[in-house]
Scaffold this motif. Structure first.
Motif, short mmCIF file in Angstrom:
data_model
loop_
_atom_site.label_atom_id
_atom_site.label_comp_id
_atom_site.label_asym_id
_atom_site.label_seq_id
_atom_site.Cartn_x
_atom_site.Cartn_y
_atom_site.Cartn_z
N GLU A 176 -22.35 -68.70 -38.93
CA GLU A 176 -21.06 -68.22 -38.39
C GLU A 176 -21.21 -66.63 -38.26
OE1 GLU A 176 -21.14 -69.97 -41.44
OE2 GLU A 176 -20.03 -69.36 -42.89
N LEU A 181 -18.38 -66.19 -35.59
CA LEU A 181 -17.34 -66.67 -35.95
C LEU A 181 -16.49 -66.32 -36.80
CD1 LEU A 181 -18.93 -70.53 -36.02
CD2 LEU A 181 -17.18 -69.49 -34.64
N PRO A 225 -24.54 -77.12 -33.50
CA PRO A 225 -23.22 -76.77 -33.64
C PRO A 225 -22.22 -77.23 -32.78
CG PRO A 225 -24.70 -74.58 -33.63
CD PRO A 225 -25.40 -75.93 -33.02
N GLN A 229 -17.17 -74.80 -32.44
CA GLN A 229 -18.02 -73.49 -33.00
C GLN A 229 -18.45 -72.57 -31.94
OE1 GLN A 229 -20.43 -75.87 -35.51
NE2 GLN A 229 -19.63 -74.74 -37.43
N THR A 232 -15.58 -70.97 -29.67
CA THR A 232 -15.14 -69.89 -30.30
C THR A 232 -15.99 -68.65 -30.69
OG1 THR A 232 -13.81 -71.55 -31.46
CG2 THR A 232 -13.57 -69.59 -32.70
N GLY A 233 -17.15 -68.89 -31.01
CA GLY A 233 -18.20 -67.96 -31.35
C GLY A 233 -18.13 -66.73 -30.36
N SER A 236 -22.16 -66.58 -28.94
CA SER A 236 -22.57 -68.05 -28.63
C SER A 236 -23.50 -68.15 -27.36
CB SER A 236 -21.53 -69.05 -28.58
OG SER A 236 -20.57 -69.37 -29.92
#
Length: 280
Positions: A176, A181, A225, A229, A232-233, A236
């Motif tokens: 995360e 995250l 992932p 995830q 939202t990251g 990412s």
């Protein structure tokens, strides 16, 4: 260091923060470890002291956390006094040429770390700097593998953990954190898992030289992932791209060989044995 209380006997460690000296506490007649900061920014040092004052409420022996004794300034240098411990987990394994520990030894150390982190969770503190150097043996000769958690210089209250901030040593950094995250005490649990692997294999499970190779290794060993995830990251898109044809996220690697060329033998064994799969 302090003419009225502490007499420096030896310097026993050094890091990015400064030095650690073995001192004699003239008031109590005992040896202490004195952390001497290089960085004299008052806000940084006061933050560490504030965390230590909160941690002080915990029983250091029952909760496997280093005992904090004192803080003072000498010639405008911030100094923190702690109980004197033996050696770090890193130093122990280095002395044994990084031979893996037995399952009983790993179980003992892991249990003590879980007790420590449960206590920190109860007071809303994230350590964020778990690594073998910050796990100290108390007295390895008389009490083998009795350990304590040290170094709260990068610790912070959970409420101050911000999405996107970089915390933890690279090889022990939680997913995360790298994806950007929301953060919680769970990042320390990831660190405990990495410590378990370090004790079992005698080497880090995840590479630390490159965040991209770190992510590739996570995918190899733990799988891709999920889309939530990734979407939202905050970070990412450093690691993943949207495949319009496949209608899914894929990682940015071109070939598996590009990863294997720089992988430690452990990762190669996992991949070549077929026990883990690469997800594209």
């Amino acid at each position: 260091i302090c003419k009225t209380r502490y007499r420096v006997m030896d310097f026993i460690g050094e890091g990015s923060f400064g030095k650690v000296a073995q001192c004699l506490d003239l008031n109590m007649g005992r040896r202490v470890a004195l952390k001497i900061h290089k960085n004299n920014k008052h806000m940084v040092n006061e933050s560490e002291v504030a965390i230590l004052e909160k941690v002080r409420a915990l029983d250091p022996d029952q909760n496997n956390i280093v005992k904090y004794i004192d803080n003072f300034r000498f010639n405008d240098i911030s100094c923190l006094a702690f109980e004197m411990l033996d050696r770090s987990l890193w130093k122990l394994m280095e002395m044994d040429k990084f031979e893996p520990l037995s399952l009983a030894e790993i179980r003992s150390v892991t249990y003590q770390l879980l007790v420590a982190f449960e206590a920190l969770k109860n007071i809303g503190i994230m350590h964020t700097d778990l690594k073998p150097d910050n796990i100290m043996l108390v007295n390895h000769r008389d009490h083998p593998f009795k350990v304590k958690l040290i170094d709260f210089g990068l610790a912070l209250p959970v409420r101050k953990a911000k999405v996107g901030m970089t915390i933890q040593p690279a090889a022990y950094r939680a997913l995360e954190v790298n994806l950007g995250l929301p953060l919680s005490e769970s990042v320390d649990m990831w660190g405990v898992g990495c410590i378990m692997a370090f004790m079992y294999f005698g080497m880090n499970l995840f590479p630390s030289s490159c965040a991209y190779k770190w992510m590739k290794t996570v995918i190899c060993l733990l799988g891709h992932p999920n889309d939530f995830q990734i979407t939202t990251g905050k970070h990412s898109l450093i690691y993943f791209t949207w495949d319009e044809c496949a209608q899914r996220f894929t990682d940015l690697a071109k070939t598996l060989e590009s990863l294997l060329s720089d992988c430690p033998p452990l990762y190669c064994m996992y991949l070549l044995a077929g026990t883990m799969t690469m997800v594209y």
